[in-house]
Write a protein that holds these residues in place. Sequence first.
Motif, short mmCIF file in Angstrom:
data_model
loop_
_atom_site.label_atom_id
_atom_site.label_comp_id
_atom_site.label_asym_id
_atom_site.label_seq_id
_atom_site.Cartn_x
_atom_site.Cartn_y
_atom_site.Cartn_z
N UNK A 50 -25.81 9.63 2.71
CA UNK A 50 -24.62 9.41 3.84
C UNK A 50 -23.50 10.58 3.68
N UNK A 51 -23.18 10.58 2.40
CA UNK A 51 -22.38 11.85 2.04
C UNK A 51 -22.97 13.05 2.61
N UNK A 52 -24.27 13.27 2.49
CA UNK A 52 -24.86 14.71 2.83
C UNK A 52 -24.83 14.65 4.37
N UNK A 53 -25.25 13.54 5.02
CA UNK A 53 -25.06 13.37 6.66
C UNK A 53 -23.67 13.71 7.17
N UNK A 54 -22.60 13.11 6.46
CA UNK A 54 -21.32 13.50 6.80
C UNK A 54 -21.04 14.93 6.74
N UNK A 58 -26.26 18.15 11.00
CA UNK A 58 -27.56 18.46 11.35
C UNK A 58 -28.13 18.89 10.07
N UNK A 59 -29.30 18.60 9.64
CA UNK A 59 -30.07 18.97 8.53
C UNK A 59 -30.35 20.44 8.57
N UNK A 60 -30.31 21.17 9.79
CA UNK A 60 -30.46 22.49 9.64
C UNK A 60 -29.33 23.48 8.94
N UNK A 61 -28.35 22.41 8.93
CA UNK A 61 -27.12 22.95 8.24
C UNK A 61 -27.09 23.32 6.58
N UNK A 62 -28.11 22.17 6.15
CA UNK A 62 -28.23 22.16 4.91
C UNK A 62 -29.16 23.37 4.33
N UNK A 63 -29.79 24.13 4.98
CA UNK A 63 -30.93 24.76 4.66
C UNK A 63 -30.13 26.17 3.94
#
Length: 287
Positions: A50-54, A58-63
């Motif tokens: 949940x912390x990662x999602x907040x 968008x999971x693309x931002x995690x790349x």
Amino acid sequence: MPERLIRIDAALAAAFGPPPRWLYPDPVEVLVLALLSARTRDEVALAAHRVLRMRFPRWEDLLDADPAVVERLIGRTTWPDRKTLHLQEALRALQAARGGLELDFLAGLGVAEAAAWLRQLPGVGPKTAACVLLFSRLRRRALPVSTGHHRTAKRLGLISRRAGAEAAHEPLLAMLPPDWDNDRIERHHWLVKRLGHDHCTDRRPRCGSCPVRELCPSQGRILPTPEHRIRQLPLPFPGPEAVRMIRPRPVWPQRPARPEPARPGIAAGGSAGASNPYAAKLGAGPT
């Protein structure tokens, strides 16, 4: 062997009752959560997800995110540095292979073929692949074998004591009755996991209160612990009302150490009596 497994499942269901409501999210969501949950309590992995999602809507931002930032966000999980590397590398490999972060195409593949495709991603083993197939909206026949599930299956005599966690997936899945649908497999997974969490712990299992002690060949061979209060084990994907948010531990900047101020009336290297006019009176005692 399937008869023993059915008896064990029935005894666990009578002791623990039905599991809470399940959710079936996007397969990529399950992939991220499954990577975070390795050797980590479910509530901690859910909080990290949940912390990662907040932080990354968008999971693309995690790349291309800073690995140090990701590692700090999931710092309460086990091996956060390794999981940061696996998360970013797995999502990048998925992006490169499919042109986007989606796994719904696995619904058109066979179960074995879909599991093999998932295991090509960095950091994805048989347990993570099974979680994606079973717990997401793909709803494929698979059985995740966690550390507790693996330990409990060996003690119950369902698999060899020498069988590793990865090698245990296929025989345990083949042992399930063919008429069990995904709901029954999910329930069985939760029941065995609950047994490993509440009773069949790693070093000192509590055999005295185990609901399947009469069916366990390891009963009496492992030193049990005194009975204690047992707390409820959350599901890997509980409903919103069952999720308890655990905030990540804040990282505060360290303040520089202050120099200790000199005591008034005492010179460096001197004594109190040398410069304190009250020293003589204080040390003289009553007159």
